[in-house]
Design a protein around this motif. Sequence first.
Motif, short mmCIF file in Angstrom:
data_model
loop_
_atom_site.label_atom_id
_atom_site.label_comp_id
_atom_site.label_asym_id
_atom_site.label_seq_id
_atom_site.Cartn_x
_atom_site.Cartn_y
_atom_site.Cartn_z
N ARG A 269 0.81 -1.23 0.00
CA ARG A 269 0.00 0.00 0.00
C ARG A 269 0.84 1.26 0.00
NH1 ARG A 269 -3.22 -2.43 4.96
NH2 ARG A 269 -1.19 -3.49 5.04
N SER A 270 2.15 1.13 0.09
CA SER A 270 3.05 2.28 0.05
C SER A 270 4.43 1.79 -0.38
CB SER A 270 3.15 2.95 1.43
OG SER A 270 3.72 2.05 2.38
N LEU A 271 5.29 2.75 -0.73
CA LEU A 271 6.64 2.39 -1.14
C LEU A 271 7.40 1.74 0.02
CD1 LEU A 271 9.02 2.46 -3.12
CD2 LEU A 271 9.47 4.81 -2.36
N ALA A 272 7.21 2.25 1.23
CA ALA A 272 7.91 1.68 2.38
C ALA A 272 7.50 0.23 2.60
CB ALA A 272 7.62 2.52 3.63
N GLU A 273 6.20 -0.07 2.46
CA GLU A 273 5.75 -1.44 2.64
C GLU A 273 6.27 -2.34 1.53
OE1 GLU A 273 1.61 -3.86 3.68
OE2 GLU A 273 1.52 -1.96 2.58
N CYS A 274 6.33 -1.84 0.30
CA CYS A 274 6.85 -2.62 -0.82
C CYS A 274 8.31 -2.99 -0.59
CB CYS A 274 6.69 -1.82 -2.12
SG CYS A 274 7.32 -2.64 -3.59
N LEU A 275 9.12 -2.02 -0.18
CA LEU A 275 10.54 -2.30 0.08
C LEU A 275 10.71 -3.19 1.31
CD1 LEU A 275 12.04 1.27 -0.59
CD2 LEU A 275 11.93 -0.68 -2.15
N ALA A 276 9.83 -3.05 2.30
CA ALA A 276 9.91 -3.90 3.49
C ALA A 276 9.63 -5.36 3.15
CB ALA A 276 8.93 -3.40 4.55
N LEU A 277 8.66 -5.60 2.26
CA LEU A 277 8.37 -6.97 1.85
C LEU A 277 9.56 -7.60 1.13
CD1 LEU A 277 4.70 -6.53 0.54
CD2 LEU A 277 5.42 -7.69 2.64
N GLN A 278 10.24 -6.80 0.32
CA GLN A 278 11.40 -7.33 -0.37
C GLN A 278 12.58 -7.53 0.58
OE1 GLN A 278 12.06 -5.51 -4.39
NE2 GLN A 278 10.29 -4.25 -3.87
N ALA A 279 12.71 -6.67 1.57
CA ALA A 279 13.77 -6.84 2.57
C ALA A 279 13.53 -8.10 3.41
CB ALA A 279 13.85 -5.61 3.46
#
Length: 506
Positions: free
Chosen positions: A217-227
């Motif tokens: 739902r946000s760029l931070a959540e997208c990068l967190a999922l990949q991390a």
Amino acid sequence: MALGPRLDIRQSQSLVMTPQLQQAIKLLALSNLEIEAFVAGELEKNPLLESGGGDDGPPPADGIDRELERPTLAAETGASDDLIAQGLGGADSPLDVDHSADTFIDDGPGDRMASALGAGGGGMDAMTGGYGDEAPDFDSFAAPGASLQEHLMDQARAALSGVDLIVAAQLIGQISEAGYLEADLLQTAHTMGLPLVEVERVLGVIHTFDPTGIGARSLAECLALQAKEADRYDPCIARLLANLDLLAKGALPQLRRICGVDEEDMADMIRELRGYDPKPGLKFSSDRAAPVTPDLFVRPTAEGWSIEVNSATLPRVLVNRSYYVELATGKQDKNAKAWLADCLASANWLVKALDQRQKTIIKVASEIVRCQEDFFRKGVAHLKPLTLRTVADTIKMHESTVSRVTSNKYLSCPRGQYELKYFFTSGVSNAEGDGSVSAEAVKSHIKTLIMAEEPQAILSDDTLVEMLRARGMDIARRTVAKYREAMGIGSSVQRRRQKALKGKAA
């Protein structure tokens, strides 16, 4: 003077746009590919028109040797404005054709491509259409792959069932092309009559789907999922992702204090984030940029420049006059004869209009090449200011005619492929004040200066103004800023911040 009704006879002159003239004007604005589609429609409607693009086939079954009238490709150039003075163009006199003329020699780029593709014989070159090692990419002819939604639904059917699958379908349908969820979970739960926790649980399953980061739902959540997928999600990364706005501003000292890391660890975390995909859904995008087919080829020769129309995409229309004679000599009523005469007049006019269109395009392109010869020889930095009126006055045409000719048409030259409109740019005053520097040339100079700047010496707009004036370009600071923003180049502060981050991540 008596007042009352009376009859008067008056004589006046007016310019009438006949259907044939409207068709000729319409043809000017079409590209070669659009002309091909237009001609295909005319071939279906008019029995006296035939396509001359293919090879000579076997003789007709009825034994009649039908002579085909070919449009002339005269060496001299003419203006489409002359069509107005030619009336309706209904005369059925054949166009004289010199089959030994240079205009029929297939030595241009388009002809060489067509001949290479049609060449017989064995060997790998024949199989690849004469391309040799640079064979066509046959993967481009494959069927399009699955869309992002189809790819996610296949995974949802394998992982979920029942109500959960219905909820997943509802959420997947609201995932954008970039891979982000655009739905309001509370609204979705209310609409489906389910608890919010159930919808969030299904979304958590979608977050495990391929590609990693989908449904965020946000760029931070997208990068967190990949991390998390890379097993790199720790409290330091979490605090960094929670303060991406500070990272965008380049506030590295403040970020180091928030994350509790030193300069080396911060650089390592930034390098890790750069390796993630901020838009994971785009790899499933089905939109492909359609290749642009050039309408003209420009090549340097010993005598100057060779300009020719791309005959590979330009249809050849032939008038079957023998077939007309055969039909005209048969028994016909008055309506049939009138219809046949209209077909012949329409066919003749189309052939002449296509021929006139080709002459007009060559004439306009020749003047463009003459005016912008320095561009073709030295590059975009030597592009000169040029207007439609300048070209129209030189070749004795109307400005609207030149505008139609240069619309939706592309020119291929050794420097690349350009739209004809690209060569018409406004002028910027030079040191002498005569406005002889093109705006595109100024943009090229600005881009060259910025690309060559050092990270420790970022050029401000005022500095760029001084450097451009040293090169003979008298330009204001606000104009430099406007051109820089039009090219997508950030300000000096933004560029300094970006290069600092790049240096930290290197």
